[in-house]
Design an enzyme around this catalytic site. Structure first.
Site, short mmCIF file in Angstrom:
data_model
loop_
_atom_site.label_atom_id
_atom_site.label_comp_id
_atom_site.label_asym_id
_atom_site.label_seq_id
_atom_site.Cartn_x
_atom_site.Cartn_y
_atom_site.Cartn_z
N HIS A 163 0.86 -1.30 -0.02
CA HIS A 163 -0.10 0.02 0.11
C HIS A 163 0.67 1.27 0.12
O HIS A 163 1.93 1.32 0.31
CB HIS A 163 -0.93 0.12 1.31
CG HIS A 163 -2.04 -0.93 1.22
ND1 HIS A 163 -2.25 -1.68 2.32
CD2 HIS A 163 -2.83 -1.41 0.38
CE1 HIS A 163 -3.34 -2.47 2.14
NE2 HIS A 163 -3.63 -2.27 0.79
N CYS A 179 -3.14 0.22 10.00
CA CYS A 179 -4.16 -0.77 9.37
C CYS A 179 -5.10 -1.42 10.39
O CYS A 179 -6.19 -1.85 9.86
CB CYS A 179 -3.20 -1.94 9.11
SG CYS A 179 -2.20 -1.61 7.84
#
Lengths: 975, 282
Positions: B170, B271
């Site tokens: 990411h 996250c």
């Protein structure tokens, strides 16, 4: 009253006359005005014509004389006929219409000023007037052009809008200005051009309500008071309730405060002040564009957003790239393509050009214009000098208003008490009213041929990008001709009508009390530099920036402060203050300029016949990217710039001279200036089109805006050149060193200059010089050496060249010719010499564009054939001889500075050399005067020289070379 | 006074989710590491405890779902900014259903829910970097252009720029915000490249804090009423060099949070939570 076409020729005549009169008086009032030239020019030109050409020239003279007189006599009853008035309807920001009558031939600024007066608006530079073209696309009214040339069809309906959205509205001086900005933004929001979230709609809405209705008062307002007002494209009950909730909390907030809050929120919106244009990518190489899978980026639909900080590239709603103004070297358009040339990145070696396809030609041009204007307004200290029209190698369009820096300064001086005004706009936003329309201000249109403000016609530069293709040009020329034809005989453009932009700018200047603040541009520049580094780098000095950026690459975990400013791209590109100065002082707008005057002053310390050291930094240093700070768009220098070529030719013997790095050079500017002694002025005036173009190119920085020229450019070109009587003359004046020393004015009399004014002026100048010199002679320790440019015999022959490169050769040729001339000390002699030695070329070289058009051959009369004549007159001090074979000495330092005034661009090279223990400072000034037929070249020239002298009062002028090149198109006198 | 885009880092709530046993074996990962489930759970509990106890956030704990091995990484399921929550469409098919519970939870928090229904769109919250002034969306294996467009539509006030993520899972696998206007960035080449792109795209000025380890650049920044700047970052045990960098942040309350196990399945600090700022009542 509405528009008519053709039937108004009668009315036009007197008015044209009137305008001519006005300009005349104006010119008379203002000695620096270029306006008075057209009448006397032909004669002057004829006067200076070399003998070889004399006959022909005389004929031409007579012709133009005739035409100018007949022109004058055509409308003997000036002012008697009634001026045609047109009714204009302007949609104001508060939703009302304002109707006003203006003269049919009035220029855009007349209308704009009237509207601003009506609105009681002083900070008007952020605003503009729009009109819809035949495709219903919004266009900005050009203040320098006649209304009727912009509104070709339909009723004269306009709208008053914000043109430049101030990034920080709190810096506006007056509440009333903010109020109008608020109104515009409300329109932007409601129409969807300025997208915002629900939360933002509520916040903005609540401030709007507070501003318009005052404190929340359920008794007075009722519970549904708010649905009258529009806040969002899709207004919901929920939104209204939220707005009311917020409104209740604002008790006691004044309207002005509410507007400030409104703006503080609105300015943060990402689309604030972004002018969007539909486009497609050209080519498939696109940095950081991530195409969808299996998709070629070629032809991808994007939006180009022009804003204060640069150019934004959107794909749908996503920003896929951004080019800050400093990152952009050049913008241009060709047909329906728009190009930006990008400064190479940190690790890249080459500039890259990115192309975009616009829906049609007009869209491309509109985008280009908007870019030019935004760049100028937000990035430059003062507007660029518009290029000369009749040489129209590119569009002469430039932003002519004040820049943000200027307007800020001006508005800081507003002293009136805050005007009272009523905020009564809420009604306009009730649901029934249809607003501007399109959800996004898209300049999307179907291709339509319309010559409204002139189809592009000429091309410029060596760069393909800017060149107009043949078909296009033909088409446009035809268009232009038709245009002219339509207007009928009375419409025949005359020089007086073809008022140069510069003049117009003057006209549109604000009232004196405001305007005066912009008079002292240099002061302005200075203070601007002090206060605001300009652009994104604000606050940080270059040093700080460097500091902060350097550790960036080698982060060391165990080392102290780890937080580093992450610079904006533009910040990174920004240059040290000195460089910025340079940028801001830099010559601008010469790019597409036609008429060029160069003037170089070599400073010489004439303490003995010592030879000069190397003089003149090669101009090529100026072309260095680094020099051109801060990456404003800069005219593409290309590899061959005539300037540098010339320069080098001049310096043949000085080849050994080290080119000083621009950075170092810059640091010494002030010092060098104070040191200089002796001035050699080489005055070079060139009207060779290509030449000009080239020089402009090389010297120019700031926004490079090559583009196709206006539709009527061609016509005007013709007239203009007819009026001017093309000719090139190079005049060099050298006063003998001895004379200078003794302080007895060198007699420069009867200069064979094309214009008397110039001659007399030069004489004056000379006197001044000698005075100065006498003061000066006392300084013995400095050696004044005259560095006479070495003539290259082979260059003497101006070549008529079909290519631009060739053109540049020819320009250097004329320079060389000028050096030839210097041998003759007296004017007469030089005149003679001109006849003998100076090659008078009749350059059949046509403008680049026409070349493209007819392949270098004169095809039709409409095609402007450029005849270039060259003449050289030289005055030079005797010492010049002595230093011809001089030892170059050791170069101590060299630097280049540029500065500009309205019509002139000055490039100053200062070199300091030491030779035999004697130091010499030489200043060489090159002044490029770009001008139209209507510009009083002499005046401009005189002004330029004078200014140069004033800047260096302690130096003497040792050489003046005037190089003037004019194109003539004999067959097309007045048309 | 209502002000938009103010209060970057102000949070009142956090949404977290438990770790299913399936995480150890089935969670997606870019490496072949063995995950110690117990260790991961302990770690996660400590993480949640920091949010709840140490920082005083209202923590909404969603139950783990064994059929969703990655469900602990709630960040990918929703992007919350202001009063708006965008329910994403995660790039990994196996994770799509993670959004269901998330959506309900955010609804319960009275956020304006925007759903990403377009079947061509994918977006993981881990690719979304909100700087307080604008969004950067990494175009990665998990996030595509269309997903980014929908995000831009959901948060109209802000510029949304796309940044190609060439390496790493990411965008936030190598960067995060460390304060208002402070970007923490890893020192790897792809990280630095991405930063350059962000820099070019932005109208705003940022400071940056470069840390030697990419994954250590993923931190959680908050600005809390009585605590000021707070930074949750990796522990010295994991990335001693990077921690030295964080320790130079004098104005921040530094809270090292262990992430040894979750990182094995590409889970970084951000996250594991969705942070929300619920104003008392506007």
């Amino acid at each position: 009253m509405t528009t008519e076409s053709g039937a108004d020729s009668e009315a036009k005549q007197p008015q044209a006359k009137k305008e001519a009169e006005k300009e005349k008086t104006k010119a008379a009032a203002d000695p620096a005005s270029p306006q008075k030239q057209p009448e006397q020019l032909p004669a002057a030109v004829g006067h200076s014509t070399p003998a070889r050409k004399e006959q022909e020239q005389q004929e031409e003279d007579q012709e133009s004389h005739r035409s100018s007189t007949s022109r004058l006599s055509k409308s003997p009853l000036r002012g008697v006929k009634k001026v045609k008035m047109m009714q204009c309807k302007i949609a104001l920001l508060d939703g009302t219409d304002y109707t006003v009558n203006v003269e049919k031939r009035a220029k855009g600024h007349v209308l704009f000023d009237k509207v601003c007066d009506h609105l009681n608006l002083l900070e008007k530079d952020y605003f503009g007037i729009t009109y819809r073209d035949v495709e219903n696309q919004k266009n900005w009214l050009d203040p320098t052009k006649e209304l009727k040339k912009q509104i070709r069809t339909g009723p004269w309906n306009f709208a008053f809008n914000v043109k430049f959205y101030p990034p920080d509205p709190s810096q506006l001086s007056e509440d009333i200005t903010r109020y109008y900005l608020c109104l515009q933004l409300r329109d932007d929001v409601v129409s969807g051009r300025l997208p915002c979230s629900f939360a933002t709609h509520t916040v903005l809405g609540s401030y709007t309500v507070q501003s318009e209705l005052g404190d929340y008062d359920p008794d007075e307002l009722g519970s549904d008071y708010i649905s009258e007002i529009r806040f969002a494209p899709n207004q919901t009950k929920e939104l209204e309730e939220k707005v009311m909730e917020l409104h209740k909390t604002y008790k006691g907030m004044t309207p002005a405060e509410a507007e400030i809050h409104f703006l503080e929120n609105a300015k943060k919106l990402s689309m604030y002040g972004v002018d969007l244009h539909h486009a497609k990518l050209v080519g498939n190489l696109y940095e950081s564009l991530a195409p969808a899978e299996g998709e070629d980026s070629e032809g991808v639909e994007i939006m180009l957003g022009v804003c204060a900080s640069g150019l934004l590239i959107y794909r749908d709603r996503l920003r896929i790239n951004r080019f800050a103004w400093p990152k952009i070297l050049k913008i241009s358009y060709k047909r329906n393509n728009f190009y930006i040339k990008i400064r190479p990145g940190e690790f890249e070696q080459f500039e890259s050009t990115i192309g975009f396809k616009l829906p049609n030609h007009r869209a491309a041009k509109r985008l280009w214009k908007v870019c030019v204007e935004h760049h100028t307004f937000f990035r430059l200290v003062s507007p660029e000098v518009p290029p000369k029209k009749f040489l129209s190698l590119g569009s002469k369009f430039r932003y002519s208003g004040r820049t943000q820096a200027q307007t800020r300064r001006a508005s800081a001086q507003i002293a009136r008490p805050a005007p009272l005004f009523e905020r009564s706009s809420s009604k306009r936003y009730n649901m029934s009213r249809s607003l501007d329309g399109a959800p996004i201000m898209e300049n999307h249109e179907a291709p339509v041929k319309d010559g409204t403000d002139g189809a592009p016609k000429a091309v410029a530069k060596e760069d393909i990008i800017t060149s107009v293709t043949t078909e296009r040009k033909a088409e446009e020329e035809k268009e232009a001709r038709e245009d002219e034809a339509q207007k009928g005989g009375a419409e025949t453009p005359e020089p007086t009508v073809t008022t140069p932009l510069r003049h117009d700018t003057k006209d549109s200047e604000p009232p004196p009390e405001v305007a005066k603040h912009q008079t002292n541009i240099s002061e302005l520049k200075r203070s601007f530099l002090e206060t605001d580094g300009g652009g994104g780098a604000a606050g940080l000095t270059e040093w700080e920036k460097r500091l902060s950026s350097s550790p960036l690459r080698s982060p060391r975990a165990d080392e102290a402060p780890m937080i580093e400013p992450l610079e904006l791209q533009d910040a990174e590109d920004e240059q040290p203050a000195g460089e910025e100065t340079k940028e801001e002082l830099g010559p601008k707008g010469a790019a597409a300029a036609g008429y060029l005057v160069k003037y170089m002053a070599d400073s010489i310390i004439t303490d003995g016949p010592s030879s000069s050291g190397p003089h003149g930094i090669s101009l090529s240093t100026t072309m260095d990217d680094d020099v051109f700070v801060d990456g404003t768009l800069r005219e593409e220098a290309g590899d061959k710039t005539p300037d540098s070529q010339e320069e080098e030719e001049e310096e043949v013997s000085d080849r050994s001279m080290v080119k000083v790095s621009p950075g170092a050079v810059r640091q010494e500017v002030s010092q060098a200036i104070s040191d200089k002694k002796g001035t050699l002025i080489i005055f070079k005036q060139a009207e060779n089109k290509e030449d000009t173009e080239y020089e402009g190119t090389s010297e120019k920085e700031g926004l490079a805006v090559p583009a196709e020229s206006e539709a009527d450019g061609n016509q005007r070109e013709t007239e203009a050149s007819a009026a001017v009587k093309g000719q090139t003359s190079v005049v060099k004046m050298l006063s003998p060193a001895v004379e200078i020393k003794t302080g007895d004015g060198t007699q420069i009399k009867g200069i064979d200059s094309p214009k008397k004014a110039m001659a007399s002026w030069i004489f004056e100048e000379k006197v001044e010089i000698s005075e100065v010199t006498s003061v000066f002679t006392k300084e013995v320790e400095e050696l004044k050496a005259l560095e006479e440019p070495q003539q290259k015999a082979e260059e003497i022959q101006p070549k008529s060249s079909p290519t631009r490169i060739a053109v540049s050769e020819s320009s250097s040729a004329s320079l060389a010719a000028s050096t030839l001339g210097w041998v003759s000390p007296s004017q007469k002699e030089s005149a003679d010499q001109d006849e003998k030695e100076v090659v008078i070329t009749e350059n059949e070289a046509e403008p680049a564009n026409s070349k493209a058009h007819d392949g270098g051959e004169v095809v039709a009369k409409d095609v402007p054939v450029v005849h270039t004549e060259t003449k050289t007159i030289t005055y030079e001090s005797a010492e010049a001889d002595t230093n011809g074979d001089a030892d170059p000495g050791v170069l101590l330092s060299a630097q280049t500075i540029t500065s500009e005034t309205t019509s002139t661009t000055t490039t100053t090279h200062i070199t300091k050399t030491v030779k035999g223990g004697i130091s010499e400072t030489r200043i060489e000034k090159r002044i490029v005067i770009t001008g139209d037929a209507d510009i009083d070249h002499d005046e401009a020239l005189a002004q330029a020289i004078k200014e140069a002298k004033e800047q260096h009062p302690d130096m003497s002028v040792t050489k003046v070379v005037v190089h003037k090149e004019t194109e003539i198109t004999p067959e097309e006198g007045e048309d | 006074m209502a002000g938009l885009m103010a209060g970057f880092g102000h949070y009142t709530h956090a949404v977290v989710r438990g770790i299913p046993a399936s995480l150890a074996k089935e969670a997606l990962r870019t490496s072949q590491a063995e995950v110690d489930l117990t260790g991961a759970r302990t770690e996660h509990d400590a993480y949640v405890e920091v949010l709840r106890t140490k920082l005083g956030l209202e923590v909404v704990e969603l139950p783990a779902d064994e059929s969703l091995p990655d469900c602990v990484f709630v960040e990918d399921a929703a992007v919350v900014c202001g009063e708006t929550a965008l329910i994403t469409r995660p790039g990994a098919e196996s994770r799509r259903r993670e959004t269901e519970v998330m959506k309900e939870a955010l609804k319960d928090l009275n956020l304006n829910i925007v759903e990403m229904t377009d079947e061509n769109a994918t977006l993981d919250g881990g690719d979304v970097l909100f700087t307080g002034r604008e969004f950067f969306v990494g175009l990665s294996k998990r996030t595509n252009q269309r997903g980014a467009e929908i995000l831009a539509d959901a948060f109209k006030d802000y510029a949304v720029s796309t940044v190609p993520v060439l390496e790493g899972l990411h965008l936030k696998s190598f960067c995060s915000m460390g304060g208002p206007g402070l970007i923490i960035i890893g020192s790897s080449e792809p990280a630095q490249k991405a930063l350059k792109i962000m820099q070019q795209m932005s109208d705003h000025r940022y400071d940056k804090l470069t840390v030697p380890d990419d994954i250590a650049a993923n931190c959680i920044y908050m600005n809390l009423p009585d605590k000021g700047h707070v930074l949750l970052h990796c522990t010295a045990e994991e990335f001693p060099e990077s921690v030295k960098v964080f320790e130079k942040l004098k104005d921040h309350m530094l809270i090292p949070v262990s992430n040894l196990e979750k990182v094995k399945v590409d889970g970084a600090l951000t996250c594991c939570s969705v942070l929300i700022n619920k104003k008392a009542n506007i």
